[in-house]
Design an enzyme around this catalytic site. Structure first.
Site, PDB file in Angstrom:
ATOM      1  CG  ASP A 156      -9.504  -0.525  -8.899  1.00 31.52           C
ATOM      2  OD1 ASP A 156     -10.346   0.269  -9.366  1.00 31.52           O
ATOM      3  OD2 ASP A 156      -8.462  -0.152  -8.341  1.00 31.52           O
ATOM      4  CG  HIS A 195      -7.113   2.021 -12.781  1.00 32.92           C
ATOM      5  ND1 HIS A 195      -5.945   2.625 -12.374  1.00 32.92           N
ATOM      6  CD2 HIS A 195      -7.922   1.987 -11.682  1.00 32.92           C
ATOM      7  CE1 HIS A 195      -6.040   2.937 -11.076  1.00 32.92           C
ATOM      8  NE2 HIS A 195      -7.229   2.570 -10.645  1.00 32.92           N
TER       9      HIS A 195
END
Length: 260
Positions: free
Chosen positions: A170, A175
């Protein structure tokens, strides 16, 4: 093209290979300790069932790339049903499709279902701006049951966790890049929801005297952000239900984890 037109759409098949190193990296990323030898040492390795979700992450990405929704969409909830243990190393043949598409008025919810011999997983993706097409609203969220106070514990995340978890697949910029996370209202990059969910299963297994690799069913709704390094309050009940909170505010609600 209406959001309703995506319901039932085939998203294709993929054969995804992995080895012991991939499974160990994943275990470390979701919080396994160096002393958890059956999660981080190849001679004793048992693969965490939630590792399969990283192998299937391509499916919701395929739907996004096809233009079903835009970059405002967020991961609303996740379920996982485990059919058999993941091998230490090997290949999984995965098939993906769009399930139901629900009309929430101002938004649509797309269910993306991924299936293989080892598990079935469903991503529910909340897409603002794509509702209002006249479809069914879908099941109403169940009213919170009145429960006694549950067992309390802490899920401790760590500062580099989102950066490490990115290496499992991911790599969304929110993030890791403060500029990207700021665009969605978070000046600090946030932890991946699936990482938070998997980390919680480790704590739940410890509470129940179970092995985390014996997980057979998991669900959770992502209801708030987590910042790497947060200490999260976990409340759980004997039937497998749980809720995870950050400073008293739910970050995973409607949670349930069942171990064999």
């Amino acid at each position: 093209m209406s959001a309703a037109d995506w319901a039932g759409r085939d998203l294709g098949e993929r054969t995804v290979a992995y080895d012991e190193k991939d499974a160990i990296l994943y275990a470390l990323a979701v919080g396994a300790a160096a002393t958890d030898l059956d999660l981080v040492f190849e001679d004793r390795l048992r693969v965490l069932p939630t590792f399969g979700l990283t192998l299937a992450q391509w499916a919701p990405d395929v739907l996004a790339a096809a233009g079903a929704f835009d970059d405002r969409a967020v991961h609303g909830s996740q379920t996982l049903e485990v059919h058999r243990p993941l091998p230490r190393t090997g290949e999984l043949r995965l098939s993906a499709r769009v399930g139901d598409v629900w009309d929430k008025g101002s938004a649509a919810i797309f269910d993306v279902i991924v299936e293989c011999d080892e598990f079935t997983a469903t991503w529910s993706l909340f897409a603002p701006g794509f509702g209002g097409f006249g479809g069914e609203r879908g099941p109403a969220q169940a009213a919170s049951a009145e429960r006694p106070v549950g067992r309390r514990s802490v899920v401790q995340t760590f500062a580099t966790q989102a950066a490490l978890y990115r290496l499992t697949g991911d790599r969304h910029h929110i993030h890791i890049d403060p500029e990207a996370s700021a665009r969605i209202g978070h000046p600090t990059p946030i932890l991946q929801g699936l990482c938070t969910l998997a980390a919680t299963t480790l704590a739940l297994a410890a509470e129940q005297g179970a092995h985390p690799a014996d997980l057979i069913a998991l669900q959770g709704r992502f209801s708030g952000p987590v910042i790497p390094g947060d200490a999260l309050d976990l409340e759980s009940w004997p039937d497998g239900a749980f809720e995870l909170r950050r400073d008293g505010v739910s970050v995973i609600s409607d949670g349930r984890a069942v171990f064999a």
